[in-house]
Design an enzyme around this catalytic site. Structure first.
Site, PDB file in Angstrom:
ATOM      1  N   HIS A   1      -0.262 -50.894 -37.576  1.00 26.48           N
ATOM      2  CA  HIS A   1       0.687 -49.887 -38.062  1.00 26.48           C
ATOM      3  C   HIS A   1       0.351 -49.549 -39.511  1.00 26.48           C
ATOM      4  O   HIS A   1       0.063 -50.436 -40.306  1.00 26.48           O
ATOM      5  CB  HIS A   1       2.116 -50.464 -37.957  1.00 26.48           C
TER       6      HIS A   1
ATOM      7  N   HIS B   1       0.988 -43.628 -47.754  1.00 25.17           N
ATOM      8  CA  HIS B   1       2.212 -44.299 -47.292  1.00 25.17           C
ATOM      9  C   HIS B   1       3.059 -44.591 -48.519  1.00 25.17           C
ATOM     10  O   HIS B   1       3.050 -45.690 -49.059  1.00 25.17           O
ATOM     11  CB  HIS B   1       1.907 -45.587 -46.524  1.00 25.17           C
TER      12      HIS B   1
END
Length: 336
Positions: free
Chosen positions: A51, A126
């Site tokens: 992930h 991110h």
């Protein structure tokens, strides 16, 4: 690719040890599968994934990414805020190469341009910016050159601050990196290891943006559904994974089980300094791994399973071992 620093050296040594422990015999696991499994659709095999795969390094010195709310961007002018963001943005310790050597074959990719930067360069993102996408693609391709029977899934599922010209630039980079290794869109059930090996393909690209229609080697995002539980509660997560598996399409798509917990704003506020790994991941990974061990691949079973910090438990090996259940199923069918 990664700037050296005093404390960073210690982290690198610990990461290398973890990667070595994880990688014992997983670098060529696809090529080592029993012959009977080479004709199974890849959508029916158990495949480990990560992930936010690229988040092993994020740049505290760069601006906050366009994936963040305006309020966060304002707060991030304070240097301490970026240090805290890093603790919650990093979901992996291992580089692409280390993940690949450890058996990870699915990569969850979120990308962005840098607003205000001249040109069309694209970075992983991110919360904070990561490395250039081109650097990551080259690292993956180098591994594939050395391991010609391994197949990877690259899932480009979030795009930020990108217009069509940025997309054309990125797609050209993808093609430049992998060339003939790219697998053109095909009926999902046809795509087996045997099929990939015969055609000398090693890369499936999933592209969640309409321009995929213009390129034969870009698979539509809807062929790689990845339902997201969006919870901090491990029991709710496991129930969600069960429910979405029951609902997965029998044919025509791959399927991602995101075995991850997601911090809410109040989670971060309560545990600012501890970060994602120490707050949610460490204590819940054993229960998540137990869920993985109880799964079975196949038409209505698990396919791709993703995790944060894939080296913390024997995640990849546990997922790969599930494929043995398909052999047992074949044997019992033969006997009956």
């Amino acid at each position: 690719m990664r700037p050296p620093a005093g404390r960073e050296g210690g982290r690198r040594r610990r990461r290398r040890w973890a990667a070595g422990a994880m990688a014992e015999s997983n670098a060529d696991w696809m090529g080592s599968l029993p012959a009977a499994l080479r004709s199974y659709p890849l959508s029916n095999l158990a495949i480990p994934g990560s992930h936010d795969s690229f988040s092993y390094w994020v740049d505290e010195k760069s601006p906050v990414g366009p994936d963040q709310a305006t309020a966060i961007k304002r707060l991030a002018r304070i240097s301490l805020v970026k240090k805290i963001m890093k603790k919650w943005s990093v979901t992996q310790n291992l580089t692409f190469k280390e993940q690949l050597e450890g058996g990870i074959r699915y990569f969850d990719l979120r990308v962005s341009s840098k607003p205000g930067e001249i040109g069309h360069e694209i970075y992983f993102i991110h919360g904070l910016f990561g490395i250039k996408v081109w650097e990551g693609l080259k690292e993956i391709n180098t591994f594939l050159e050395q391991h010609p029977k391994e197949v990877v899934f690259l899932d480009f599922n979030h795009f930020y601050a990108m217009n069509d010209s940025h997309h054309f630039f990125l797609i050209d980079r993808i093609h430049s990196a992998f060339g003939s290794k790219l697998c053109s869109v095909e009926c999902v059930e046809y795509v087996t290891l045997q099929y990939m090996w015969e055609k000398k393909h090693q890369v499936l690209i999933f592209y969640h943006y309409p321009l995929y229609q213009e390129y034969s080697f870009l698979w539509p995002g809807n062929k790689m559904p990845a339902p997201w539980a969006n919870t901090t509660n491990v029991h709710k997560l496991l129930q969600f994974l069960e429910t979405t598996l029951e609902e997965r399409s029998r044919y025509g798509t791959f399927h991602v089980s995101q075995a991850i917990l997601t911090p809410q704003v109040k989670t971060i506020a309560r545990h600012l300094i501890r970060g994602l790994k120490n707050t949610l991941v460490h204590r819940n990974l054993p229960m998540i791994l137990n869920w993985v061990k109880a799964q079975k691949p196949g038409v209505m079973g698990v396919n791709i399973i993703t995790s944060d910090f894939v080296e913390l438990v024997d995640f990849a090996a546990t997922v790969i071992a599930l494929n043995d259940l398909l052999l047992e199923e074949d044997e019992s069918a033969t006997k009956s």
